[in-house]
Design an enzyme around this catalytic site. Structure first.
Site, PDB file in Angstrom:
ATOM      1  N   ARG A  99       0.857  -1.184   0.000  1.00  0.00           N
ATOM      2  CA  ARG A  99       0.000   0.000   0.000  1.00  0.00           C
ATOM      3  C   ARG A  99       0.897   1.240   0.000  1.00  0.00           C
ATOM      4  O   ARG A  99       1.599   1.495   0.979  1.00  0.00           O
ATOM      5  CB  ARG A  99      -0.912  -0.008   1.236  1.00  0.00           C
ATOM      6  N   ASN A 330      -7.667   2.460   9.540  1.00  0.00           N
ATOM      7  CA  ASN A 330      -6.347   2.597  10.157  1.00  0.00           C
ATOM      8  C   ASN A 330      -6.562   2.712  11.656  1.00  0.00           C
ATOM      9  O   ASN A 330      -7.321   3.570  12.104  1.00  0.00           O
ATOM     10  CB  ASN A 330      -5.643   3.884   9.690  1.00  0.00           C
TER      11      ASN A 330
END
Ligand code: PNW
Length: 494
Positions: A99, A330
């Site tokens: 990512r 997150n």
């Protein structure tokens, strides 16, 4: 003396308990493990090959004391030049996907819709993506990780609704130029940090402090921009390219500080003001009712003719609702919440609109970051909450990790990953939560925003004193590799 013995005995027992605490459950075969970075934090090459200036270049160059030790990302890990080496490190670890984020200013140095494209910027990301694919690593791309092109900031940045047009223009270029190779897209990383910290508290670039106003305007623009990009992909690219699009939202877990109804209410309000601020519009179509009600009421009492929280028209609600192919989170830590008396009405801010006291348990293990205490059970709770609140969607953990002060024998990081992953695998296997990906932050020690290079999150240390930016493997990299290859946290899994 007695107390000291008791303390030591407790530490020993806790230690013992933790070393046996890794779940014996196995991650399912379809489960994928990745690592994450972001352009400004690792790339360097801040003006290489025609790149334009972004808000982090600008603030670190014009106000060097904004960041600890006057650090900046001018060179960072030099990943712009060393990307092949980074890919080799990931291959060595057995990473499933990478990512990373794209620097808008490399693609469009002026940022603005219709401004000239920088072909060398496109070439760089095509080269990186091809290198990943050639090594069996899936690219997962974030379009925006906080590095707004400076010319767009000078037009007002994200609180200006015109940003939507500029972002959509940029996103179209990415789909057109990279969409044959990239199948996993995230529009924004942690819009809450961009809006609340960039325009509310001033904790992040561009550093404005207009909380309770500009932060809400910023979020509104970002949500609309995301929805437009999602629909554009759906209508013009999905059939041909076959990828998926989502947005990354960050949140701690908020646990009631007591069993009282009020503290329980405070915890849920904090979740809605954090994850819900972005998640609710995208999943259910509008801001959480508690935000609409509280900000509306406080605005009225403050003499505003309309709520400081912008409103979506019914048409916009229908348009934004459902613009996700997965739910991305997150998360690093947990806070307790306590109900408090209503803040003074004269105070216009997000914090007063939320009006919850946040605190931590002093016994929770610390990291190098003040906001990050080690609370593994928070991960199991937050994914359960997401699953329940948003009708059991497919969830990706797009960041999770620990900061320390450096060192290659990073036992604390190994324990962090083991204990968080243990809670995650239990959430999947025992609670039935549909999490399919886990992304460790980060591949490399890198530029940790206001803290510069003082807080280290990487599997590899980077020698920031050497022009080579030499990477050295830490013990945690081997640990993570083993988890990936065995899909389990202990030697014998079920
Ligand atoms: C993330 N919190 O930010 C960012 O996406 C990364 O760029 C950053 O390096 C990483 O976490 C570590 O800080 C967050 O206070 C910072 O809950 C703080 C919080 C959440 C996310």
């Amino acid at each position: 003396m007695k107390l000291r013995l008791l303390f030591l005995a407790t530490v020993f027992l806790i230690g013992l308990d933790q070393s046996n605490s890794a779940s014996k459950n196995k991650f399912p075969d379809y489960f994928k493990f990745g690592v994450a970075t972001a352009s400004y934090q690792v790339e360097g090459g801040w003006d290489a090959d025609g790149k334009g200036e972004n808000v982090w270049d600008h603030i670190t160059h014009t106000n060097p004391n904004y960041v600890k030790n006057q650090d900046n990302g001018d060179i960072a890990c030099d990943s712009y030049h060393k990307y092949k080496e980074d890919v080799a490190l990931m291959k060595d670890m057995g990473i499933d996907y990478y990512r990373f984020s794209i620097s808008w200013s490399r693609i469009l140095p002026y940022g603005i819709a219709g401004s000239p494209l920088n072909q060398l910027g496109i070439d760089h990301y095509r080269n990186l993506t091809q290198e990943l694919l050639d090594n069996g690593i899936e690219p997962m791309v974030t379009m925006f990780h906080w590095d707004t092109p400076e010319p767009l900031q000078e037009l007002g940045g994200w609180p200006n609704p015109e940003m939507e047009e500029h972002f959509v223009y940029y996103a179209r270029i990415l789909f057109e130029q990279l969409g044959d190779l990239v199948k996993m897209w995230m529009t924004f990383n942690e819009a809450k940090q961009t809006c609340l910290e960039g325009y509310g508290t001033g904790e992040k670039a561009p550093g404005f402090k207009t909380s309770g106003l500009a932060d809400y305007q910023c979020a509104h623009t970002i949500l609309k921009s995301h929805a437009k990009v999602y629909h554009m992909y759906e209508e013009e690219f999905r059939e041909k390219q076959g990828g998926r699009v989502g947005i990354v939202i960050d949140s701690m877990w908020f646990e009631p500080g007591s069993g009282s109804d009020k503290d329980v209410e405070a915890a849920e309000r904090a979740r809605q003001f954090t994850y819900g601020w972005y998640g609710n519009p995208i999943i259910h179509g509008n801001y959480p009712q508690v935000m609409i009600d509280r900000i509306g009421e406080r605005s009225k009492k403050q003499g505003f003719a309309k709520s400081r929280l912008p409103t979506f028209t019914q048409e916009e609600i229908d348009y934004i609702k459902g613009t996700y192919d997965f739910v991305a989170l997150n998360t690093y830590s947990t806070n307790y919440t306590a109900w408090i008396e209503e803040a003074d009405i004269s105070d216009v801010s997000y914090n007063s609109d939320l009006n919850v006291r946040l605190f931590v348990d002093d016994s929770w293990e610390e990291s190098a970051s003040t906001w990050l205490r080690v609370v593994p059970w928070g991960l199991r709770k937050i994914v359960n909450w997401l699953s329940k609140t948003y009708n059991n969607p497919e969830i990706f953990i797009t960041e999770n990790g620990l900061s320390d002060r450096g060192g290659l024998d990073d036992d604390q990081r190994i324990r962090y990953y083991r204990d968080y992953l243990s809670n995650l695998v239990d959430a999947i296997v025992e609670d039935g939560v549909n999490v399919t990906r886990y992304t460790a932050w980060s591949l490399l020690d890198n530029f940790e925003w206001r803290s510069g290079y003082t807080e280290k999150f990487g599997f590899y240390s980077v020698d920031f004193n050497s022009t080579e930016r030499t990477r050295t493997k830490k013990a945690s990299a081997d640990y993570y590799s083993k988890v990936i290859s065995t899909r389990c946290l202990v030697d014998t899994c079920n």
